[in-house]
Design an enzyme around this catalytic site. Structure first.
Site, PDB file in Angstrom:
ATOM      1  N   ASP A  33       4.123  -1.267  59.394  1.00  0.00           N
ATOM      2  CA  ASP A  33       2.680  -0.976  59.401  1.00  0.00           C
ATOM      3  C   ASP A  33       2.155  -1.266  60.799  1.00  0.00           C
ATOM      4  O   ASP A  33       2.663  -2.176  61.465  1.00  0.00           O
ATOM      5  CB  ASP A  33       1.949  -1.838  58.351  1.00  0.00           C
ATOM      6  CG  ASP A  33       0.674  -1.190  57.858  1.00  0.00           C
ATOM      7  OD1 ASP A  33      -0.221  -0.951  58.695  1.00  0.00           O
ATOM      8  OD2 ASP A  33       0.559  -0.922  56.649  1.00  0.00           O
ATOM      9  N   ASN A  37      -5.304  -0.041  59.352  1.00  0.00           N
ATOM     10  CA  ASN A  37      -6.237  -0.099  58.226  1.00  0.00           C
ATOM     11  C   ASN A  37      -5.813  -1.202  57.237  1.00  0.00           C
ATOM     12  O   ASN A  37      -5.968  -1.046  56.032  1.00  0.00           O
ATOM     13  CB  ASN A  37      -6.293   1.265  57.518  1.00  0.00           C
ATOM     14  CG  ASN A  37      -7.539   1.409  56.675  1.00  0.00           C
ATOM     15  OD1 ASN A  37      -8.610   0.886  57.015  1.00  0.00           O
ATOM     16  ND2 ASN A  37      -7.436   2.096  55.559  1.00  0.00           N
ATOM     17  N   ASN A 102      -1.742  11.560  63.658  1.00  0.00           N
ATOM     18  CA  ASN A 102      -1.240  10.402  62.911  1.00  0.00           C
ATOM     19  C   ASN A 102      -0.453  10.816  61.667  1.00  0.00           C
ATOM     20  O   ASN A 102       0.655  10.352  61.441  1.00  0.00           O
ATOM     21  CB  ASN A 102      -2.388   9.467  62.531  1.00  0.00           C
ATOM     22  CG  ASN A 102      -1.873   8.071  62.210  1.00  0.00           C
ATOM     23  OD1 ASN A 102      -0.904   7.603  62.803  1.00  0.00           O
ATOM     24  ND2 ASN A 102      -2.476   7.423  61.242  1.00  0.00           N
ATOM     25  N   SER A 127      -1.557  14.191  47.465  1.00  0.00           N
ATOM     26  CA  SER A 127      -2.877  13.978  46.870  1.00  0.00           C
ATOM     27  C   SER A 127      -3.289  15.166  46.016  1.00  0.00           C
ATOM     28  O   SER A 127      -2.901  16.313  46.287  1.00  0.00           O
ATOM     29  CB  SER A 127      -3.883  13.800  48.010  1.00  0.00           C
ATOM     30  OG  SER A 127      -5.188  13.891  47.532  1.00  0.00           O
ATOM     31  N   TYR A 152      -7.748  16.186  56.739  1.00  0.00           N
ATOM     32  CA  TYR A 152      -6.955  15.219  55.976  1.00  0.00           C
ATOM     33  C   TYR A 152      -6.178  15.935  54.866  1.00  0.00           C
ATOM     34  O   TYR A 152      -4.954  15.774  54.736  1.00  0.00           O
ATOM     35  CB  TYR A 152      -7.849  14.124  55.371  1.00  0.00           C
ATOM     36  CG  TYR A 152      -7.117  13.313  54.312  1.00  0.00           C
ATOM     37  CD1 TYR A 152      -6.160  12.374  54.681  1.00  0.00           C
ATOM     38  CD2 TYR A 152      -7.340  13.527  52.942  1.00  0.00           C
ATOM     39  CE1 TYR A 152      -5.456  11.658  53.719  1.00  0.00           C
ATOM     40  CE2 TYR A 152      -6.638  12.822  51.982  1.00  0.00           C
ATOM     41  CZ  TYR A 152      -5.698  11.885  52.374  1.00  0.00           C
ATOM     42  OH  TYR A 152      -4.988  11.184  51.421  1.00  0.00           O
ATOM     43  N   LYS A 156      -1.851  16.740  54.085  1.00  0.00           N
ATOM     44  CA  LYS A 156      -1.047  16.521  52.878  1.00  0.00           C
ATOM     45  C   LYS A 156      -0.298  17.806  52.510  1.00  0.00           C
ATOM     46  O   LYS A 156       0.865  17.782  52.130  1.00  0.00           O
ATOM     47  CB  LYS A 156      -1.926  16.056  51.712  1.00  0.00           C
ATOM     48  CG  LYS A 156      -2.516  14.676  51.941  1.00  0.00           C
ATOM     49  CD  LYS A 156      -1.431  13.604  52.023  1.00  0.00           C
ATOM     50  CE  LYS A 156      -1.919  12.267  52.486  1.00  0.00           C
ATOM     51  NZ  LYS A 156      -0.854  11.328  52.839  1.00  0.00           N
ATOM     52  N   ASN A 182      -7.021   9.567  41.481  1.00  0.00           N
ATOM     53  CA  ASN A 182      -7.907   8.612  42.173  1.00  0.00           C
ATOM     54  C   ASN A 182      -7.496   7.160  41.918  1.00  0.00           C
ATOM     55  O   ASN A 182      -7.883   6.579  40.900  1.00  0.00           O
ATOM     56  CB  ASN A 182      -9.360   8.852  41.740  1.00  0.00           C
ATOM     57  CG  ASN A 182      -9.835  10.212  42.196  1.00  0.00           C
ATOM     58  OD1 ASN A 182      -9.462  11.226  41.616  1.00  0.00           O
ATOM     59  ND2 ASN A 182     -10.599  10.258  43.247  1.00  0.00           N
ATOM     60  N   ARG A 234     -13.490  12.682  37.688  1.00  0.00           N
ATOM     61  CA  ARG A 234     -12.216  12.396  38.363  1.00  0.00           C
ATOM     62  C   ARG A 234     -11.287  11.667  37.396  1.00  0.00           C
ATOM     63  O   ARG A 234     -11.717  11.155  36.367  1.00  0.00           O
ATOM     64  CB  ARG A 234     -12.444  11.486  39.598  1.00  0.00           C
ATOM     65  CG  ARG A 234     -13.294  12.094  40.690  1.00  0.00           C
ATOM     66  CD  ARG A 234     -12.555  13.177  41.465  1.00  0.00           C
ATOM     67  NE  ARG A 234     -13.405  13.744  42.494  1.00  0.00           N
ATOM     68  CZ  ARG A 234     -14.264  14.741  42.314  1.00  0.00           C
ATOM     69  NH1 ARG A 234     -14.385  15.307  41.125  1.00  0.00           N
ATOM     70  NH2 ARG A 234     -14.990  15.194  43.322  1.00  0.00           N
ATOM     71  N   ARG A 298     -23.347  16.425  47.370  1.00  0.00           N
ATOM     72  CA  ARG A 298     -22.736  16.259  48.688  1.00  0.00           C
ATOM     73  C   ARG A 298     -21.808  17.446  48.885  1.00  0.00           C
ATOM     74  O   ARG A 298     -21.067  17.807  47.962  1.00  0.00           O
ATOM     75  CB  ARG A 298     -21.923  14.958  48.620  1.00  0.00           C
ATOM     76  CG  ARG A 298     -21.555  14.334  49.893  1.00  0.00           C
ATOM     77  CD  ARG A 298     -20.960  12.962  49.650  1.00  0.00           C
ATOM     78  NE  ARG A 298     -19.916  12.937  48.616  1.00  0.00           N
ATOM     79  CZ  ARG A 298     -19.152  11.890  48.356  1.00  0.00           C
ATOM     80  NH1 ARG A 298     -19.314  10.776  49.033  1.00  0.00           N
ATOM     81  NH2 ARG A 298     -18.240  11.926  47.417  1.00  0.00           N
ATOM     82  N   GLY A 300     -18.737  19.770  49.665  1.00  0.00           N
ATOM     83  CA  GLY A 300     -17.289  19.558  49.640  1.00  0.00           C
ATOM     84  C   GLY A 300     -16.779  18.841  48.397  1.00  0.00           C
ATOM     85  O   GLY A 300     -15.568  18.717  48.223  1.00  0.00           O
TER      86      GLY A 300
END
Ligand SMILES: NC(=O)c1ccc[n+]([C@@H]2O[C@H](COP(=O)([O-])OP(=O)(O)OC[C@H]3O[C@@H](n4cnc5c(N)ncnc54)[C@H](O)[C@@H]3O)[C@@H](O)[C@H]2O)c1
Length: 344
Positions: A33, A37, A102, A127, A152, A156, A182, A234, A298, A300
């Site tokens: 690591d 984060n 990254n 994901s 992001y 994936k 989730n 979700r 919101r 998206g």
């Protein structure tokens, strides 16, 4: 002899819970690591739960030569679980190159370095974002992958494609991509959990931080969606259930039970819960009211996403054991623990 497993991003939220499960299942674990984060203090939590201090190397997987050097020194690894990535959707929109650099370089360099090991079993964190707004619910692994709405999400999708391409040509390379829904909650001991840096982007840590007084109020983005109570739905999965799935997936590869060189599984509970249901669950398990308001939608946000878990249940032989209330209660216990620590 113990089987040696490398866990990249092993100090992070899902990685640390997976390290605990691996240690408790008698694997030797080496964590990589860069603490971008997470923090080394997570190692204490892992030790307090398992009584085992896993080997840790602070390493940035974007440094290709160092990654190759690492795997030259650990050429007896039997499996790699690759969690290391940046994961903030909004930040990826603002800084796409950071995310491509990254999330893709770390993956490619790790896969290249695996060439230096005898065996190469690989588990990849994917994901449910790959499905976007799915046409059919629950979502099966056969649902089409939709154009990504964020860099992001794109990392994936590209990550899965890179692994699929490699599995086609590289003998003895076996991989499984796990598409998480989730993840929420924390270890029942409250020794490890989610540690968002700054304002949390996910619902549950925002709820627990609001209840703990760190945030003034939770905004529920939209209550006019075509769902029973108007809020988004979700599939919230307890992180410990998710962690256990990684051990099961790894063992599928280690014991050569996989049917294809590259396989994909959804990891969720199969149950969809709305934002308001999550708030109600929190109010029930914490026995307190949450300060929240309804805010505009919101952009998206997918309306509804929950997993068809048939493949994971029947083929992987894994199923969840915690329900929403238990997961939320564990998140609340963790939040209270870290707040008490900070005020000591
Ligand atoms: N948490 C979620 O909601 C969710 C959902 C779907 C998929 N995922 C994926 O699961 C994986 C783990 O997620 P998480 O929630 O545990 O995130 P996390 O941020 O808690 O953990 C990721 C870890 O990787 C480390 N890391 C990042 N870049 C690195 C680099 N270049 N070199 C070495 N280490 C690096 C970070 O320091 C962190 O400890 C990620 O790939 C994420 O995209 C997460």
């Amino acid at each position: 002899m113990k089987s040696k497993i490398v866990v990249t991003g092993g100090l992070g939220f899902i990685g640390s819970h997976t390290v605990v499960e691996l240690l408790q299942n008698n694997y030797e674990v080496v964590i990589i690591d860069n603490c971008s984060n997470s923090s080394e203090a997570v190692l204490d939590g892992i030790y307090n739960i398992t009584g085992i201090q896993p080997v840790f190397e602070k390493l940035d997987l974007r440094q290709k030569e160092k990654v190759i050097d690492f795997f030259n020194r650990h050429n007896d690894v039997t499996g790699v679980i690759h969690f290391a990535a940046s994961k903030a959707v909004g930040e990826s929109v603002e800084n796409p190159l950071l995310y491509y650099e990254n999330n893709l370089n770390t993956l490619v360099y790790t896969l290249q370095a695996l060439e230096h090991t005898a065996k190469a079993n690989f588990i990849f964190s994917s994901s449910c974002t790959v499905y976007g707004e799915a046409e059919e619910l629950p979502i099966t692994e056969n649902a089409p992958v939709k154009p990504a709405i964020s860099p992001y999400g794109n990392t994936k999708q590209i990550g899965e494609e890179i692994i699929r391409d490699l599995a086609q040509v590289k003998p003895n390379f076996n991989a499984i991509a796990l598409r998480y829904f989730n993840p929420i909650g924390a270890h029942q001991s409250a020794e490890i959990g989610e540690l968002p840096i700054g304002v949390p982007l996910n619902l549950v840590p925002f709820i627990t931080q609001t209840a703990a007084g760190l945030r003034d109020q939770l905004s529920v983005f939209g209550n006019d969606y075509p769902t029973p109570d108007g809020t988004c739905i979700r599939d919230y999965i307890h992180v410990v259930d998710l962690a256990k799935a990684h051990v099961v997936a790894l063992e599928r590869l280690l014991h050569k039970k996989n049917i294809q060189d590259f396989e994909l599984f959804n990891l969720g509970t199969g149950v969809g819960n709305s934002v308001l249901e999550v708030i109600q669950s929190f109010e029930k398990v914490s026995d307190q009211k949450l300060n929240y308001k309804i805010a505009p939608r919101r952009s998206g946000d997918v309306i509804s996403a929950y997993a068809d878990t048939t493949l994971a249940n029947d083929v992987l032989g894994w199923k969840t054991s915690y329900n929403l209330d238990e997961a939320i209660a564990s998140a609340w216990k963790w939040e209270q623990k870290i707040r008490n620590k900070n005020t000591d």
